[in-house]
Design a protein around this motif. Structure first.
Motif, short mmCIF file in Angstrom:
data_model
loop_
_atom_site.label_atom_id
_atom_site.label_comp_id
_atom_site.label_asym_id
_atom_site.label_seq_id
_atom_site.Cartn_x
_atom_site.Cartn_y
_atom_site.Cartn_z
N LEU A 124 80.71 14.42 7.53
CA LEU A 124 79.57 15.17 6.99
C LEU A 124 79.94 15.86 5.68
CD1 LEU A 124 78.06 16.77 10.23
CD2 LEU A 124 77.07 14.97 8.83
N LEU A 125 81.13 16.44 5.63
CA LEU A 125 81.55 17.13 4.41
C LEU A 125 81.72 16.13 3.26
CD1 LEU A 125 84.06 19.71 5.93
CD2 LEU A 125 81.81 20.19 4.95
N ARG A 126 82.24 14.95 3.58
CA ARG A 126 82.40 13.91 2.56
C ARG A 126 81.03 13.52 2.01
NH1 ARG A 126 86.19 11.12 5.21
NH2 ARG A 126 84.63 9.98 6.37
N ARG A 127 80.06 13.32 2.91
CA ARG A 127 78.71 12.94 2.46
C ARG A 127 78.09 14.06 1.62
NH1 ARG A 127 75.93 11.34 7.84
NH2 ARG A 127 77.52 9.99 8.66
N ALA A 133 70.01 4.61 5.06
CA ALA A 133 70.81 4.22 3.89
C ALA A 133 70.46 5.09 2.69
CB ALA A 133 70.56 2.75 3.57
N ARG A 134 69.16 5.37 2.54
CA ARG A 134 68.73 6.15 1.38
C ARG A 134 69.25 7.59 1.46
NH1 ARG A 134 62.61 5.70 -0.73
NH2 ARG A 134 63.27 3.56 -0.90
N SER A 135 69.29 8.16 2.66
CA SER A 135 69.73 9.55 2.77
C SER A 135 71.21 9.65 3.11
CB SER A 135 68.90 10.30 3.80
OG SER A 135 68.92 9.61 5.01
N ARG A 184 76.83 13.81 -2.18
CA ARG A 184 75.45 14.15 -2.56
C ARG A 184 75.45 15.17 -3.69
NH1 ARG A 184 73.81 14.71 2.53
NH2 ARG A 184 74.05 16.96 2.52
N LEU A 185 76.35 16.16 -3.57
CA LEU A 185 76.41 17.21 -4.60
C LEU A 185 76.81 16.63 -5.94
CD1 LEU A 185 78.02 20.18 -2.64
CD2 LEU A 185 75.67 19.97 -3.44
#
Lengths: 222, 164
Positions: B76-79, B138-140, B83-84
């Protein structure tokens, strides 16, 4: 005025959904059983290599350095196979010091090949002609053990898929290297480094990428 | 856990309810925000579900669960970091219509607007834009399972808001 704040998220919906999805599962085989199966695969591959041995195998088998090399390679194969199989279960994932140990052994093995090998001078054409067959043979020896280990790991839930891919392909390729030391008559340093060791190193790197793409898919399952 | 592996739903419910505080405790070191912690907790349950066949009854359950929680948190942190990195700041906020042409927002729009961002995105992609769960996941940049849960939670929240 009515409170418009949506209700706090709870676990209830998730739990209901998961219980609806629950099916009996077949547990991963115990590590001991999986490792025994890996040793059987190893013995099978080595039996194939011994069925077409290098002509001087009987003489070389009496030399301590050569025997130590074979034993070291066999131990490395078992170790890498065990690390790969362990990585299939999240709570058995190899620790960083075990990664470091495996990397150190790999460096030592390459150094040993370089120092123990004899040097012979051949033309480049001859070098390539005699060598490329060894690369193919290495890959042929490796394909089954690598596939077996990758499938065994993929059945689990590897939390570090690239590491799992590295160990699985590394184990299979080191086994193939061992088989080639029994099969190929050449002890030339350049031959061993280019046609035997390089395929192991490149194949292991490919396995790292393959592991990252394929072995992590379990966490994307619906 | 052995009964869960055999497909016992009652044992599964009892287990999932029992381990909630344990999972929260494990995840608290990575997630201070309550919403993120709740999301991570649910993701951990999904991970547990997918990996339940890897539990060995001869080994401590807490260690196995801890490994799954660590994996989920790292994922989750990697994602989140990815995203950031993809988000682009703007110097000037573009003009947007304050009120829609037909008047104020409807009850439904208000209910959707009140959802947490992740749930709103999931709901809009699946229910409004008509994407499949796979496309929306996939999009999110999340898993299909997590997206289903978000969309389901969004649907329940909207239903509850409209019922008031």
């Amino acid at each position: 005025m009515a409170d418009r704040t949506p209700p706090r998220p709870t676990y209830d919906a998730t739990i209901d959904w998961l219980i609806g999805e629950l099916q009996p599962v077949r547990r991963l085989p115990a590590l001991g059983a999986a490792l025994s199966a890996w040793v059987v695969v190893m013995v099978g591959v080595l039996a194939v290599a011994v069925s077409a041995p290098r002509p001087d195998l009987a003489t070389r088998a009496g030399q301590l350095g050569y025997l130590a090399e074979l034993v070291g390679l066999a131990a490395g194969t078992v170790l890498l196979g065990a690390l790969a199989l362990r990585s299939a279960a999240p709570d058995r994932t190899p620790r960083p010091w075990e990664h470091a140990l495996a990397a150190m052994l790999a460096v030592l093995a390459i150094a040993a090949v370089a120092t123990h090998a004899t040097a012979t001078s051949v033309s480049l054409v001859e070098f390539v002609a005699s060598g490329k067959g060894c690369t193919w043979a290495t890959l042929e020896f490796a394909i089954l053990p690598v596939a077996v280990l990758l499938v065994a790991v993929q059945r689990g839930a590897p939390v570090r898929p690239r590491v799992s891919g590295t160990f699985a392909t590394g184990a299979g390729l080191v086994l193939a290297y061992l088989a080639m030391r029994v099969h190929c008559p050449s002890d030339d340093g350049a031959h061993l480094l280019v046609w035997h060791t390089l395929p192991v190193v490149i194949g292991t790197l490919v396995g790292t990428g393959l592991g990252g793409r394929w072995l992590g898919r379990w966490s994307q399952r619906p | 856990m052995e009964r869960v592996q055999a497909g016992d739903g009652d044992a599964y419910r009892a287990l999932l309810e029992d381990i909630q505080p344990l999972i929260r405790g494990m995840l608290r070191r990575w997630f201070a925000d309550a919403d993120e912690l709740a999301d991570a907790g649910q993701e951990t349950l999904l991970t547990l579900h997918r990996a339940r066949h890897t539990y060995d009854p001869t080994r401590p359950f807490e260690r196995w669960l801890g490994a799954l929680a660590r994996h989920t948190a790292a994922d989750l942190l990697r994602r989140k970091m990815r995203r950031l990195r993809l988000e682009v700041g703007v110097d000037v906020v573009p003009d947007l219509p304050i009120e829609p042409a037909t008047g104020g927002p409807s009850e439904l729009e208000r209910a959707i607007g009140a959802l947490p961002t992740a749930q709103r995105d999931a709901f809009e992609m699946v229910k409004v834009d008509g994407l499949s769960f796979e496309e929306a996941a996939a999009r999110s940049d999340t898993t299909v399972g997590a997206l289903k849960v978000r969309a389901h939670r969004a649907y329940k929240s909207i239903k509850a808001a409209l019922a008031r």
